[in-house]
Design an enzyme around this catalytic site. Structure first.
Site, PDB file in Angstrom:
ATOM      1  CG  ASP A  36    -102.148  12.651 -54.275  1.00  0.00           C
ATOM      2  OD1 ASP A  36    -103.124  12.175 -53.658  1.00  0.00           O
ATOM      3  OD2 ASP A  36    -100.973  12.308 -54.057  1.00  0.00           O
ATOM      4  CG  ASP A  57     -96.116  20.107 -50.269  1.00  0.00           C
ATOM      5  OD1 ASP A  57     -96.930  19.808 -49.367  1.00  0.00           O
ATOM      6  OD2 ASP A  57     -94.893  20.226 -50.062  1.00  0.00           O
ATOM      7  CB  VAL A  58    -102.096  20.369 -49.028  1.00  0.00           C
ATOM      8  CG1 VAL A  58    -102.895  19.938 -50.249  1.00  0.00           C
ATOM      9  CG2 VAL A  58    -101.703  19.166 -48.167  1.00  0.00           C
ATOM     10  CG  ASN A  84    -109.261  12.989 -48.603  1.00  0.00           C
ATOM     11  OD1 ASN A  84    -109.799  12.363 -47.698  1.00  0.00           O
ATOM     12  ND2 ASN A  84    -108.536  12.388 -49.547  1.00  0.00           N
ATOM     13  CB  SER A 138    -109.261  10.791 -37.982  1.00  0.00           C
ATOM     14  OG  SER A 138    -109.141   9.594 -37.248  1.00  0.00           O
ATOM     15  CE1 TYR A 151    -103.974  10.089 -39.025  1.00  0.00           C
ATOM     16  CE2 TYR A 151    -105.412   9.585 -37.180  1.00  0.00           C
ATOM     17  CZ  TYR A 151    -105.204   9.692 -38.530  1.00  0.00           C
ATOM     18  OH  TYR A 151    -106.218   9.409 -39.406  1.00  0.00           O
ATOM     19  CE  LYS A 155    -106.232  12.945 -39.659  1.00  0.00           C
ATOM     20  NZ  LYS A 155    -106.728  13.362 -40.996  1.00  0.00           N
ATOM     21  CB  VAL A 184    -111.269   4.030 -44.201  1.00  0.00           C
ATOM     22  CG1 VAL A 184    -111.701   4.053 -45.666  1.00  0.00           C
ATOM     23  CG2 VAL A 184    -112.243   4.809 -43.328  1.00  0.00           C
ATOM     24  CB  THR A 186    -107.135   4.323 -47.409  1.00  0.00           C
ATOM     25  OG1 THR A 186    -106.346   4.452 -46.219  1.00  0.00           O
ATOM     26  CG2 THR A 186    -108.572   4.713 -47.132  1.00  0.00           C
TER      27      THR A 186
END
Length: 270
Positions: A36, A57-58, A84, A138, A151, A155, A184, A186
């Site tokens: 994360d 950091d992806v 994810n 998503s 977004y 996605k 969801v 979250t």
């Protein structure tokens, strides 16, 4: 797919779907590492689950490479990689009103992070003839997201990349699942599990995680925690013009009822 003794990496693992999935996989005997951006949160989460936790950091390919190398050294060759991590900003005005920084942040997290993971892992997975990518996208990747063009666009690109992985490498022992949840509870959208008791259609992160495991065990490419998304996607495919017109009416109705400030919040699809 059996999970016992499998080495699993889950990004965005300090909370939400990633955390819930890590807890379930650990309980099934998998060797789990969560990653994360928040270094303190990932260590806290890892201690709670009893798994390995690493900051990452992806959006930085070199850090993804280091994550893969470090996990492999500590837990063994990676069998399953779960991309994810996600972001959600919304758009301040018209469909192109988000800044370049917001667009590129969405692109980096939702698409390039998946690409970097594949680059890091495919050579070794192809060599041994096994490996699995779980790319969490998503319902917006199959439909759209009212109030956030960046977004939605990224996605949908993420779904396309997952398809490319499956098409290109499915016959070489590489499994791929793309997860497309709709609504969801979250931290990313400011909702908790308790909200799922009062809001229709809202799933908890654990419910989504359970759906992911069930889908992977069955070898499904497209995993839909909200089954109704399949019907919406079919409607879109059969009559795209009609579907767009329906979404226009939905947006107009929402604007009239709630005002512009709350439309993006209402239709967040994760």
């Amino acid at each position: 797919m059996e999970f016992t003794n499998k080495t699993v990496v889950i990004t965005g693992g300090a909370s939400g779907i990633g955390f819930a999935l890590a807890a379930l996989l650990s309980a099934k005997g998998a060797k789990v590492a969560i990653a994360d951006l928040d270094a303190e949160a990932v260590q806290t989460a890892a201690a709670h689950i009893g798994c390995l936790g690493m900051p990452c950091d992806v959006t930085d390919e070199s850090r993804v490479q280091r994550l893969v190398t470090s996990v492999s050294e500590k837990l063994g060759e990676i069998d399953i990689y779960v991309s994810n991590a996600g972001v959600f900003h919304g758009q301040p005005d018209h469909a192109a009103s988000a800044t370049d920084d917001v667009w590129m942040r969405n692109w980096s997290v939702h698409v390039m992070a998946h690409v970097y993971a594949a680059r890091a892992l495919l050579p070794q997975m192809l060599k041994r003839g096994s490996g699995y990518f779980i790319n969490v996208t998503s319902a917006a990747g199959l439909l759209n997201q009212i109030g956030d063009a960046a977004y939605s666009a990224t996605k949908q690109a993420a779904v396309s990349f997952a398809e490319s992985l499956a098409i290109t490498h499915g016959d070489a022992g590489i499994g791929v699942s793309v997860v497309c949840p709709q609504y969801v509870a979250t931290p990313l959208i400011g909702l908790q599990d308790a909200d799922a008791q009062t809001q229709p259609g809202l799933l908890t992160a654990e419910q989504v995680a359970q759906s992911i495991l069930k889908g992977v065990e069955a070898g499904q490419f497209r995993i839909l925690p909200h089954p109704e998304v399949a019907r919406f996607a079919e409607m879109r495919a059969q009559n795209h013009d009609g579907w767009v017109e329906g979404m226009q009416r939905l947006r107009a109705k929402s604007l009239a009822k709630l005002g512009a400030e709350r439309v993006a919040e209402l239709y967040r699809i994760l």
